[in-house]
Design a protein around this motif. Sequence first.
Motif, mmCIF file in Angstrom:
data_model
loop_
_atom_site.group_PDB
_atom_site.id
_atom_site.type_symbol
_atom_site.label_atom_id
_atom_site.label_comp_id
_atom_site.label_asym_id
_atom_site.label_seq_id
_atom_site.Cartn_x
_atom_site.Cartn_y
_atom_site.Cartn_z
ATOM 1 N N LYS A 35 7.886 18.259 -12.389
ATOM 2 C CA LYS A 35 9.453 18.513 -12.380
ATOM 3 C C LYS A 35 9.979 17.308 -13.003
ATOM 4 N N LEU A 36 9.641 16.304 -13.028
ATOM 5 C CA LEU A 36 10.652 15.180 -13.360
ATOM 6 C C LEU A 36 10.081 14.717 -14.804
ATOM 7 N N HIS A 37 8.863 14.347 -15.006
ATOM 8 C CA HIS A 37 8.507 14.119 -16.229
ATOM 9 C C HIS A 37 8.962 12.632 -16.635
ATOM 10 N N SER A 38 8.989 11.735 -15.607
ATOM 11 C CA SER A 38 9.359 10.332 -15.720
ATOM 12 C C SER A 38 8.403 9.517 -16.668
ATOM 13 N N PHE A 39 7.133 9.817 -16.834
ATOM 14 C CA PHE A 39 5.912 9.032 -17.082
ATOM 15 C C PHE A 39 5.573 9.827 -18.614
ATOM 16 N N LEU A 40 5.296 8.910 -19.447
ATOM 17 C CA LEU A 40 4.531 9.381 -20.597
ATOM 18 C C LEU A 40 2.933 9.044 -20.428
ATOM 19 N N HIS A 41 2.614 8.049 -19.738
ATOM 20 C CA HIS A 41 1.166 7.617 -19.350
ATOM 21 C C HIS A 41 1.110 7.250 -17.909
ATOM 22 N N ILE A 42 0.235 7.894 -17.390
ATOM 23 C CA ILE A 42 -0.384 7.293 -15.734
ATOM 24 C C ILE A 42 -1.402 6.451 -15.958
ATOM 25 N N MET A 43 -1.486 5.359 -15.561
ATOM 26 C CA MET A 43 -2.197 4.294 -15.432
ATOM 27 C C MET A 43 -3.169 4.215 -14.257
ATOM 28 N N ALA A 44 -3.896 5.537 -13.765
ATOM 29 C CA ALA A 44 -4.523 5.524 -12.486
ATOM 30 C C ALA A 44 -5.758 4.430 -12.499
ATOM 31 N N ASP A 45 -6.612 4.531 -13.417
ATOM 32 C CA ASP A 45 -7.800 3.534 -13.302
ATOM 33 C C ASP A 45 -7.363 2.094 -13.403
ATOM 34 N N GLU A 46 -6.125 1.664 -14.313
ATOM 35 C CA GLU A 46 -5.932 0.518 -14.167
ATOM 36 C C GLU A 46 -5.176 -0.066 -12.969
ATOM 37 N N ALA A 47 -4.229 0.792 -12.401
ATOM 38 C CA ALA A 47 -3.769 0.644 -11.354
ATOM 39 C C ALA A 47 -4.753 0.389 -9.967
ATOM 40 N N LEU A 48 -5.528 1.173 -9.865
ATOM 41 C CA LEU A 48 -6.629 0.916 -8.787
ATOM 42 C C LEU A 48 -7.281 -0.325 -8.880
ATOM 43 N N ALA A 49 -7.582 -0.647 -10.148
ATOM 44 C CA ALA A 49 -8.410 -1.997 -10.345
ATOM 45 C C ALA A 49 -7.679 -3.332 -10.109
ATOM 46 N N GLN A 50 -6.179 -3.019 -10.369
ATOM 47 C CA GLN A 50 -5.325 -4.263 -10.084
ATOM 48 C C GLN A 50 -5.318 -4.422 -8.804
ATOM 49 N N ALA A 51 -4.870 -3.166 -7.952
ATOM 50 C CA ALA A 51 -4.780 -3.094 -6.700
ATOM 51 C C ALA A 51 -6.096 -3.892 -5.838
ATOM 52 N N GLN A 52 -7.533 -3.340 -6.411
ATOM 53 C CA GLN A 52 -8.434 -4.088 -5.695
ATOM 54 C C GLN A 52 -8.587 -5.458 -5.746
ATOM 55 N N GLN A 53 -8.047 -6.113 -6.846
ATOM 56 C CA GLN A 53 -8.000 -7.525 -7.086
ATOM 57 C C GLN A 53 -6.971 -8.099 -6.064
ATOM 58 N N VAL A 54 -5.876 -7.615 -5.871
ATOM 59 C CA VAL A 54 -5.190 -7.901 -4.908
ATOM 60 C C VAL A 54 -5.661 -7.943 -3.517
ATOM 61 N N ASP A 55 -6.239 -6.865 -2.868
ATOM 62 C CA ASP A 55 -7.063 -6.701 -1.803
ATOM 63 C C ASP A 55 -8.162 -7.890 -1.716
ATOM 64 N N ALA A 56 -8.733 -8.180 -2.653
ATOM 65 C CA ALA A 56 -10.027 -9.255 -2.825
ATOM 66 C C ALA A 56 -9.115 -10.610 -2.342
ATOM 67 N N GLN A 57 -7.985 -10.913 -3.169
ATOM 68 C CA GLN A 57 -7.263 -11.961 -2.975
ATOM 69 C C GLN A 57 -6.851 -12.352 -1.358
ATOM 70 N N ILE A 58 -6.514 -11.026 -0.939
ATOM 71 C CA ILE A 58 -6.135 -11.224 0.546
ATOM 72 C C ILE A 58 -7.243 -11.411 1.580
ATOM 73 N N ALA A 59 -8.397 -10.714 1.099
ATOM 74 C CA ALA A 59 -9.765 -10.813 1.934
ATOM 75 C C ALA A 59 -10.181 -12.250 1.818
ATOM 76 N N ALA A 60 -9.989 -12.818 0.913
ATOM 77 C CA ALA A 60 -10.558 -14.247 0.507
ATOM 78 C C ALA A 60 -9.545 -15.374 1.353
ATOM 79 N N GLY A 61 -8.475 -14.818 1.960
ATOM 80 C CA GLY A 61 -7.262 -15.761 2.625
ATOM 81 C C GLY A 61 -6.360 -16.468 1.463
ATOM 82 N N GLU A 62 -6.337 -15.807 0.435
ATOM 83 C CA GLU A 62 -5.750 -16.537 -0.837
ATOM 84 C C GLU A 62 -4.084 -15.968 -0.516
#
Length: 486
Positions: A35-62
């Motif tokens: 409906k909107l066409h806000s995006f030209l490129h959706i970076m799903a794989d990259e976004a999930l990889a970045q999110a996993q790194q954040v979760d790993a930091q939190i799990a490590a107590g950082e």
Amino acid sequence: MTSIRELHKQLVRKERSAVEIAQETLERINTLEPKLHSFLHIMADEALAQAQQVDAQIAAGETISPLAGVPIAIKDNLCTTGIPTTGGSRILENFVPPYESTVTQKLKDAGAVIVGKTNLDEFAMGSSTENSGYGRTCNPWDLDRVPGGSSGGSAAAVAARQCAVALGSDTGGSIRQPAALCGVVGMKPTYGLVSRYGLMAYASSLDQIGPFGRSVEDAAILLGAIAGHDPKDSTSLNVQIPDYAKLLRPNFRPKSRLRIGIIKETFGSGLETVVEDAVKKALELLQELGAEIQVISCPRFGYGLPAYYIIAPSEASANLARYDAVKYGIRAEDADNLIEMYKTTRAQGFGTEVKRRIMLGTYALSAGYYDAYYLKAQKVRTLIKQDFDAAFEKVDILVCPTSPTTAFKAGEKTDDPLAMYLSDLMTIPVNLAGLPGISIPCGFDSQGLPIGMQLISKVLREDLLFQVAHAYEQSTEWHLQTPPLV
């Protein structure tokens, strides 16, 4: 999609994971994109990889930064390594940058989750996001209307909760005007406060990168993350960056009485009555909050538009010469020689508005016309800056409507370039003077379309802009309203 502060709390308390937030955001993007066409490129794989790194930091107590795990969208004229970056132009439809822009690298370093690249007017040349080589973006408040431009994709994505915050670029109003039309907060920082390294150049003396958010605090947090000196940008300012978000207080009261000036020249012919009424009501509220209101004249304000449309196209004609079909981008295959290849590629790859501005700029810089047009426009630019300087001797903040109208219907102004250019009448002088400006929601018209108010301050007084905008925002509920899609 909640605020940056709330997302940070949820992550730290382990109420939600960064991957869960990213997945929910990507699902929402995929649901609304048809409906909107806000995006030209959706970076799903990259976004999930970045999110996993954040979760790993939190799990490590950082300790994680305020932006860690926060879904962010990026205007597609900012280079991202290994990710297509088109500038909204067909001439760059297969371009994948070999380097990262400074601002996107800062966001990655802060742990932000970049969910995609947003649509824009081609090479940021436009006021409606209808000039994109890849189709227009719709306004979340009314799909038949434009979201503004050139950063319309970023503004629409924030308004529709497809991301928490987003980055845009502002050459003559391309953050503030779409922010007003989409009912979100948009900040154009002081020229040089944010590095332009990796930003596709449109008009180098005017371009500046800035944040979109649904609240002043979110915009303040994002600006704090991307601002700062960068040796890769020769115009980058080497100044101390305050913690803008920490300066925000629920009941802001300046040390001395805040003086607000209404720019007289921005009210009158061409301004929709509903916009004028909304801004005047907002000023009444600011007065109730303790501000002293006075009318200020910036006599050359109206000359900003004609000066801009000589200076900006002149710089664009030089900047866009790099798209020659030799080093990167598409290349016409049906040319017999090098010159023919240049001409054919540029004719096929550039859209109508980009061609118009290249021709305007080339003409203004040509022998015999340079003094009559470009040099005179630069002199007018100086006079506009002097008007602002004089105004700030009397007041701390200047106020005017962000856009003369609310969002107009798609196609309404595409055949009338002058009418389209007038959409940026209120914002352009701020770029010419290199000042910071912010647009905040201040009402709705009878059709439920958002209205924006622009606050302008002296160079490097983003802190004051955020404080005043935040004080107003906390006394209203305009920013809490949601589009029908949400």
